[in-house]
Design a protein around this motif. Structure first.
Motif, mmCIF file in Angstrom:
data_model
loop_
_atom_site.group_PDB
_atom_site.id
_atom_site.type_symbol
_atom_site.label_atom_id
_atom_site.label_comp_id
_atom_site.label_asym_id
_atom_site.label_seq_id
_atom_site.Cartn_x
_atom_site.Cartn_y
_atom_site.Cartn_z
ATOM 1 N N ALA A 46 0.852 -1.187 0.000
ATOM 2 C CA ALA A 46 0.000 0.000 0.000
ATOM 3 C C ALA A 46 0.893 1.245 0.000
ATOM 4 N N ASN A 47 2.026 1.130 0.677
ATOM 5 C CA ASN A 47 3.065 2.161 0.705
ATOM 6 C C ASN A 47 4.400 1.453 0.837
ATOM 7 N N PRO A 48 5.507 2.034 0.389
ATOM 8 C CA PRO A 48 6.810 1.369 0.561
ATOM 9 C C PRO A 48 7.061 1.102 2.047
ATOM 10 N N GLY A 49 7.470 -0.131 2.358
ATOM 11 C CA GLY A 49 7.715 -0.491 3.751
ATOM 12 C C GLY A 49 6.565 -1.242 4.380
ATOM 13 N N HIS A 50 5.533 -1.536 3.602
ATOM 14 C CA HIS A 50 4.361 -2.290 4.071
ATOM 15 C C HIS A 50 4.828 -3.671 4.506
ATOM 16 N N ILE A 51 4.638 -3.972 5.814
ATOM 17 C CA ILE A 51 5.101 -5.241 6.389
ATOM 18 C C ILE A 51 3.927 -6.185 6.607
ATOM 19 N N LEU A 52 4.162 -7.469 6.335
ATOM 20 C CA LEU A 52 3.206 -8.526 6.684
ATOM 21 C C LEU A 52 3.802 -9.313 7.840
ATOM 22 N N LEU A 53 3.101 -9.358 8.965
ATOM 23 C CA LEU A 53 3.572 -10.107 10.132
ATOM 24 C C LEU A 53 2.753 -11.393 10.219
ATOM 25 N N ILE A 112 -0.922 -9.862 9.973
ATOM 26 C CA ILE A 112 -1.215 -8.499 10.401
ATOM 27 C C ILE A 112 -0.463 -7.572 9.451
ATOM 28 N N HIS A 113 -1.187 -6.628 8.849
ATOM 29 C CA HIS A 113 -0.548 -5.652 7.973
ATOM 30 C C HIS A 113 -0.086 -4.475 8.816
ATOM 31 N N ILE A 114 1.172 -4.054 8.617
ATOM 32 C CA ILE A 114 1.689 -2.877 9.319
ATOM 33 C C ILE A 114 2.157 -1.933 8.224
ATOM 34 N N ILE A 115 1.406 -0.855 8.019
ATOM 35 C CA ILE A 115 1.604 -0.016 6.839
ATOM 36 C C ILE A 115 2.058 1.373 7.244
ATOM 37 N N PRO A 116 3.228 1.834 6.764
ATOM 38 C CA PRO A 116 3.654 3.202 7.080
ATOM 39 C C PRO A 116 2.778 4.199 6.334
ATOM 40 N N ASP A 122 -2.267 8.052 -0.474
ATOM 41 C CA ASP A 122 -3.464 7.463 -1.074
ATOM 42 C C ASP A 122 -3.662 6.010 -0.637
ATOM 43 N N ALA A 123 -3.146 5.674 0.528
ATOM 44 C CA ALA A 123 -3.221 4.269 0.940
ATOM 45 C C ALA A 123 -4.561 3.893 1.567
ATOM 46 N N GLY A 124 -5.503 4.793 1.594
ATOM 47 C CA GLY A 124 -6.859 4.442 2.015
ATOM 48 C C GLY A 124 -6.971 3.999 3.461
ATOM 49 N N LEU A 125 -7.828 3.007 3.692
ATOM 50 C CA LEU A 125 -8.051 2.443 5.031
ATOM 51 C C LEU A 125 -8.476 3.522 6.017
ATOM 52 N N LYS A 126 -9.295 4.461 5.539
ATOM 53 C CA LYS A 126 -9.850 5.503 6.409
ATOM 54 C C LYS A 126 -11.360 5.515 6.201
ATOM 55 N N PRO A 127 -12.040 4.527 6.789
ATOM 56 C CA PRO A 127 -13.485 4.462 6.530
ATOM 57 C C PRO A 127 -14.207 5.672 7.108
ATOM 58 N N LEU A 128 -15.356 5.983 6.490
ATOM 59 C CA LEU A 128 -16.156 7.117 6.959
ATOM 60 C C LEU A 128 -16.911 6.726 8.216
ATOM 61 N N GLU A 129 -17.079 7.697 9.090
ATOM 62 C CA GLU A 129 -17.809 7.432 10.333
ATOM 63 C C GLU A 129 -19.216 7.991 10.233
ATOM 64 N N LYS A 130 -20.166 7.247 10.825
ATOM 65 C CA LYS A 130 -21.536 7.742 10.922
ATOM 66 C C LYS A 130 -21.875 7.869 12.396
ATOM 67 N N GLY B 107 -20.643 -2.423 1.398
ATOM 68 C CA GLY B 107 -20.332 -1.069 0.978
ATOM 69 C C GLY B 107 -19.180 -0.423 1.713
ATOM 70 N N LEU B 108 -18.514 -1.176 2.597
ATOM 71 C CA LEU B 108 -17.410 -0.590 3.352
ATOM 72 C C LEU B 108 -16.126 -0.752 2.527
ATOM 73 N N ASN B 109 -15.382 0.322 2.378
ATOM 74 C CA ASN B 109 -14.177 0.257 1.553
ATOM 75 C C ASN B 109 -12.933 0.269 2.437
ATOM 76 N N LEU B 110 -12.348 -0.905 2.604
ATOM 77 C CA LEU B 110 -11.109 -0.995 3.391
ATOM 78 C C LEU B 110 -10.038 -1.626 2.529
ATOM 79 N N GLN B 111 -9.871 -1.072 1.330
ATOM 80 C CA GLN B 111 -8.871 -1.632 0.427
ATOM 81 C C GLN B 111 -7.868 -0.562 0.062
ATOM 82 N N TRP B 112 -6.803 -0.997 -0.580
ATOM 83 C CA TRP B 112 -5.817 -0.049 -1.069
ATOM 84 C C TRP B 112 -5.382 -0.457 -2.452
#
Lengths: 207, 168
Positions: A46-53, A112-116, A122-130, B107-112
């Motif tokens: 997802a970004n350089p240095g992305h580690i898989l543990l 376990i993904h450990i992503i810098p 643009d590495a995402g993984l920021k879901p919207l909150e309701k 509908g949840l997007n947790l991808q890269w």
């Protein structure tokens, strides 16, 4: 976990690419290794240095793991996160696990993904909150209470809903003389009450 | 200390499980119905500040919470997510581990989008990281507190000298 014969275990390890990596049969960029776990760089990061543990033992999903190992992997994740912040000048890290295909799991081996992370990357993984209402929170609490109690051995019961004269809903019926301590509303009963929260109730009743 | 998460823990709002060190809570702002969070009761702003024993307890609890949401909510999968730092999307100044129930097409997007890296770039990073992993895998000892004993002795002395002084 079912007990497998040595032959079955060997076969399973041969069919799992990450077991092959742990066994040294397939090449990978290893950044940390001990007798329990292995950390490698993701070749499609997802970004350089992305580690898989990964656990060296073949474990498909988190619930199959014992407390000690998952606790240890949590500590190592924190430590590797610290290393990424230091060595790559990362501004943050994302720790991520996917259990099951519906959650985005793509490999048959737990990791376990450990992503810098960098601000604005643009590495995402920021879901919207309701925002939840108090009522929604109570419904969720009622829905998970029994399961939490069973799995964790203890749970805090949901507060009884106070009778609100402003609401159009009828107050809870109380049978005279038959107080049942510990009787909780089942998810189905709470669904019957006027609730605008279709998606929440659907979840709770498994639709 | 103005941490709204600490306040919620103190006021026991939406807490479903609690031990001395950690709590499991229904967040006020959720990603999806049934999203639960595991957090340290004590205030820590980032993951690196959390002591090893507490991290271990958080992950162990998160694993069980995952099983519970699976059973209670008919989830088909779960995600564990820690957003460590604002660059990772951290919204509250308190460490939070998210347990997110998932269903197909929710509908949840947790991808890269995976990035392509060449061999040289990968090797450079590999070496940089390997150089600094010396302290990984070593679990902290719990801090002991020998200072308390000394204080007790001092108090005793004061009491004795005071009582001696009273003797005419």
């Amino acid at each position: 976990m079912e007990e497998l014969t040595p032959e079955q275990q060997a076969q399973m390890r041969q069919q799992c690419i990450f077991c092959q990596i742990a066994d040294g049969k397939v090449a990978a960029k290893k950044v940390y290794e001990d007798d329990k776990v292995l950390a490698v760089l993701d070749i499609n990061p997802a970004n350089p240095g992305h580690i898989l543990l990964l656990p060296k033992e073949h474990i498909a999903i988190m619930p199959q793991m014992d407390d000690e190992l998952i606790g240890y992997m949590g500590i190592v994740s924190k430590q590797l996160s610290q290393v990424l912040l230091r060595t790559l000048q990362a501004q943050g890290t994302t720790i991520f696990v996917a259990n099951g295909v519906a959650a985005g799991q793509r490999a048959p081996h737990f990791m376990i993904h450990i992503i810098p992370r960098m601000e604005g990357d643009d590495a995402g993984l920021k879901p919207l909150e309701k925002k939840y209402s108090e009522e929604q929170i109570l419904q969720i609490h009622q829905g998970v209470y029994e399961a939490i109690k069973r799995v964790l051995g203890d749970a805090i019961p949901p507060e009884k809903q106070p009778i609100n004269l402003d609401q159009k809903e009828t107050p809870k019926e109380e049978k005279p003389g038959t107080k049942e301590p510990g009787k909780k509303e089942t998810p189905k009963e709470s669904k019957k009450k006027a609730s605008p929260l279709d998606d929440v109730s659907k979840f709770l009743t498994g639709q | 200390m103005n941490c709204e998460v600490c306040d919620r823990i103190k006021n026991k709002k939406g807490i479903v499980y609690s031990t001395e060190k950690i709590s499991v809570m229904i967040p006020e702002n959720a990603f999806t119905p049934g999203h639960l969070i595991v957090l340290p009761n004590e205030h820590f702003p980032i993951l690196e500040a959390v002591p090893d024993k507490i991290i271990s307890e958080m992950f162990t609890a998160a694993n069980k919470v995952g099983v519970a949401v699976f059973e209670a909510l008919g989830a088909q999968g779960t995600n564990i997510l820690i957003q460590n730092g604002t660059a990772a999307g951290q919204e509250k100044p308190h460490v939070i581990l998210h347990v997110i129930p998932r269903k197909e097409n929710d509908g949840l997007n947790l991808q890269w989008a995976p990035k392509q890296m060449n061999e040289e770039e990968m090797s450079t990073i590999e070496l940089k990281i390997k150089d600094q992993v010396g302290s990984v895998g070593i679990i902290e000892e719990e801090k002991k507190e020998p200072v308390e004993e000394k204080e007790v002795e001092e108090v005793k002395e004061d009491y004795l000298t005071k009582s001696l002084e009273r003797i005419p």
